[in-house]
Write an enzyme that holds these catalytic residues in place. Structure first.
Site, PDB file in Angstrom:
ATOM      1  N   MET A 167       0.908  -1.196   0.048  1.00  0.00           N
ATOM      2  CA  MET A 167      -0.063   0.000  -0.147  1.00  0.00           C
ATOM      3  C   MET A 167       0.706   1.305   0.067  1.00  0.00           C
ATOM      4  O   MET A 167       0.411   2.302   0.507  1.00  0.00           O
ATOM      5  CB  MET A 167      -0.936   0.193   1.133  1.00  0.00           C
ATOM      6  N   HIS A 187       9.057   1.080   3.322  1.00  0.00           N
ATOM      7  CA  HIS A 187      10.252   1.314   4.449  1.00  0.00           C
ATOM      8  C   HIS A 187      11.269  -0.081   3.803  1.00  0.00           C
ATOM      9  O   HIS A 187      10.935  -0.750   3.130  1.00  0.00           O
ATOM     10  CB  HIS A 187       9.756   1.229   5.787  1.00  0.00           C
ATOM     11  N   ALA A 188      12.118  -0.082   4.987  1.00  0.00           N
ATOM     12  CA  ALA A 188      13.286  -1.353   4.465  1.00  0.00           C
ATOM     13  C   ALA A 188      12.490  -2.868   4.609  1.00  0.00           C
ATOM     14  O   ALA A 188      12.848  -3.825   4.048  1.00  0.00           O
ATOM     15  CB  ALA A 188      14.256  -1.273   5.622  1.00  0.00           C
ATOM     16  N   HIS A 218       9.603  -3.557   3.354  1.00  0.00           N
ATOM     17  CA  HIS A 218       9.055  -3.534   1.968  1.00  0.00           C
ATOM     18  C   HIS A 218      10.218  -4.014   1.007  1.00  0.00           C
ATOM     19  O   HIS A 218      10.096  -4.860   0.185  1.00  0.00           O
ATOM     20  CB  HIS A 218       8.263  -2.230   1.297  1.00  0.00           C
ATOM     21  N   GLN A 237     -10.210  -2.797   2.461  1.00  0.00           N
ATOM     22  CA  GLN A 237      -9.746  -3.387   3.908  1.00  0.00           C
ATOM     23  C   GLN A 237      -9.644  -2.393   5.151  1.00  0.00           C
ATOM     24  O   GLN A 237      -9.100  -3.005   6.330  1.00  0.00           O
ATOM     25  CB  GLN A 237      -8.339  -3.919   3.574  1.00  0.00           C
ATOM     26  N   ASP A 259       2.787  -9.813   8.931  1.00  0.00           N
ATOM     27  CA  ASP A 259       1.083  -9.814   8.782  1.00  0.00           C
ATOM     28  C   ASP A 259       1.045 -11.145   8.757  1.00  0.00           C
ATOM     29  O   ASP A 259       0.736 -11.702   7.604  1.00  0.00           O
ATOM     30  CB  ASP A 259       0.699  -9.013   7.880  1.00  0.00           C
ATOM     31  N   VAL A 275      11.235  -7.459   9.413  1.00  0.00           N
ATOM     32  CA  VAL A 275      12.704  -6.620   9.446  1.00  0.00           C
ATOM     33  C   VAL A 275      12.364  -5.815  10.590  1.00  0.00           C
ATOM     34  O   VAL A 275      11.245  -5.261  10.712  1.00  0.00           O
ATOM     35  CB  VAL A 275      12.884  -5.903   8.152  1.00  0.00           C
ATOM     36  N   SER A 335       4.569   0.699   8.511  1.00  0.00           N
ATOM     37  CA  SER A 335       3.985   2.075   7.946  1.00  0.00           C
ATOM     38  C   SER A 335       3.510   3.007   9.205  1.00  0.00           C
ATOM     39  O   SER A 335       3.538   3.924   9.388  1.00  0.00           O
ATOM     40  CB  SER A 335       3.108   2.323   6.844  1.00  0.00           C
TER      41      SER A 335
HETATM   42  O1  PAF Z   1       0.048  -6.005   3.497  1.00  0.00           O
HETATM   43  C1  PAF Z   1      -0.535  -5.109   3.059  1.00  0.00           C
HETATM   44  O2  PAF Z   1       0.153  -4.060   2.701  1.00  0.00           O
HETATM   45  C2  PAF Z   1      -1.944  -4.942   2.198  1.00  0.00           C
HETATM   46  O3  PAF Z   1      -2.831  -6.029   3.152  1.00  0.00           O
HETATM   47  C3  PAF Z   1      -2.085  -5.942   0.742  1.00  0.00           C
HETATM   48  C4  PAF Z   1      -1.715  -7.272   0.844  1.00  0.00           C
HETATM   49  C5  PAF Z   1      -0.932  -4.962  -0.057  1.00  0.00           C
HETATM   50  C6  PAF Z   1      -3.331  -5.535   0.159  1.00  0.00           C
HETATM   51  O4  PAF Z   1      -3.835  -4.451   0.208  1.00  0.00           O
END
Ligand code: PAF
Length: 283
Positions: free
Chosen positions: A36, A40-41, A43, A67, A157, A183, A193
């Site tokens: 989304m 950051h590091a 990702h 969501q 997550d 991380v 985030s």
């Molecule tokens: O983990 C996330 O950033 C979000 O839930 C995702 C997987 C991009 C779906 O919108």
């Protein structure tokens, strides 16, 4: 960093289609990292994991309205596309930046929904009704649009990862799901985030979540009865000013363990002020 090394920004479905056609025609394996944005590091480690397994790396950046709950989180989610594109230079080949209309042609409220039963009723699902329907639905769209052969998700997550794995298995989706390790900041705080919403004093306290998870894992390993471990974790968080939704020990599939020896993951969700943080640790 030079402009040329930036990934290609794709904003229209036709552009994404052309990019995926080209990659497939060249026999390149497409790897997707759904995000989304506000990268950051953590990702970037997902992108690196995709790079190891794919020849054409696509990062999607889409703040998915379906969501989020009603709490205004959607509006306050940071949008930092320019910085994100710069961070992805030399790392990703293309970035998919769809509009809400491209994602939900008939509107988010009227969209076909993917529901993963059972697994989405507990923990995050219980505290954020509808959240995982939004995640599963948008991720299905991203898989279909990108025609990715591999997709990378963070273990941070943990429940989301399990939901997506289950969905892929149930729907025979032709995509390999790869889990990338969380991380952490030097004090153990998982990168997120949401950490940007913490003030200095809250940020100093937030490292406690990881210490609590480590203590839970240690106590479970030592055979301490699970209800006692969970109660102690809740008490430790509460006395440090956190409002906890849960601090639990579960099997890897998130079912309830019969005893300490069966606990495989510790999970916490706790609020510091307005900011809700989640984290987990494998035992
Ligand atoms: O983990 C996330 O950033 C979000 O839930 C995702 C997987 C991009 C779906 O919108």
């Amino acid at each position: 960093m030079s402009e040329q090394s930036r990934p290609r920004a794709l904003t229209e479905p036709a552009q994404l289609r052309a990019w995926t056609d080209e990659a497939r025609a060249a026999g390149r394996r497409i790897g997707l990292v759904p995000t989304m944005g506000n990268l950051h590091a953590g990702h970037l480690s997902l992108v690196a994991a995709a790079r190891e397994r794919a020849d054409a790396v696509l990062v999607s950046i889409f703040v998915n309205p379906t969501q989020f709950g009603d709490g205004g989180d959607f509006d306050r989610y940071p949008r930092t596309v320019d910085a994100d594109l710069a961070a992805l230079a030399d790392r990703a080949d293309a970035v998919w930046l769809p509009s809400v209309e491209a994602m939900y042609p008939f509107g988010p409220g009227a969209a076909t929904t993917v529901h993963v039963p059972g697994l989405t009723d507990v923990l995050e699902g219980a505290h954020r009704p509808g959240h995982f329907d939004g995640v599963a639905s948008v991720v299905t769209r991203l898989f279909n649009q990108s025609r990715a052969e591999v997709a990378v998700f963070g273990e941070k997550d943990y429940q989301q990862l399990q939901v997506i794995r289950r969905m892929v298995a149930d729907l025979s989706a032709p995509v390999e799901i790869v889990a990338a390790p969380t991380v952490r900041e030097p004090d153990g705080l998982a990168m997120s985030s949401r950490n940007g919403f913490l003030d200095t004093e809250q940020r100093d306290r937030a490292g406690l979540i990881h210490r609590v998870l480590s203590a839970m894992a240690g106590a479970a390993r030592a055979g301490t009865p699970l209800p006692a471990v969970e109660a102690e974790a809740m008490a430790a968080l509460s006395s440090a000013g956190f409002e906890s939704d849960y601090a639990v020990l579960r099997r890897a599939d998130l079912s309830e363990p019969a005893g300490a020896g069966e606990a495989e993951v510790a999970l916490v969700a706790a609020r510091l002020g307005q900011t809700r943080l989640i984290d987990n640790l494998r035992i």
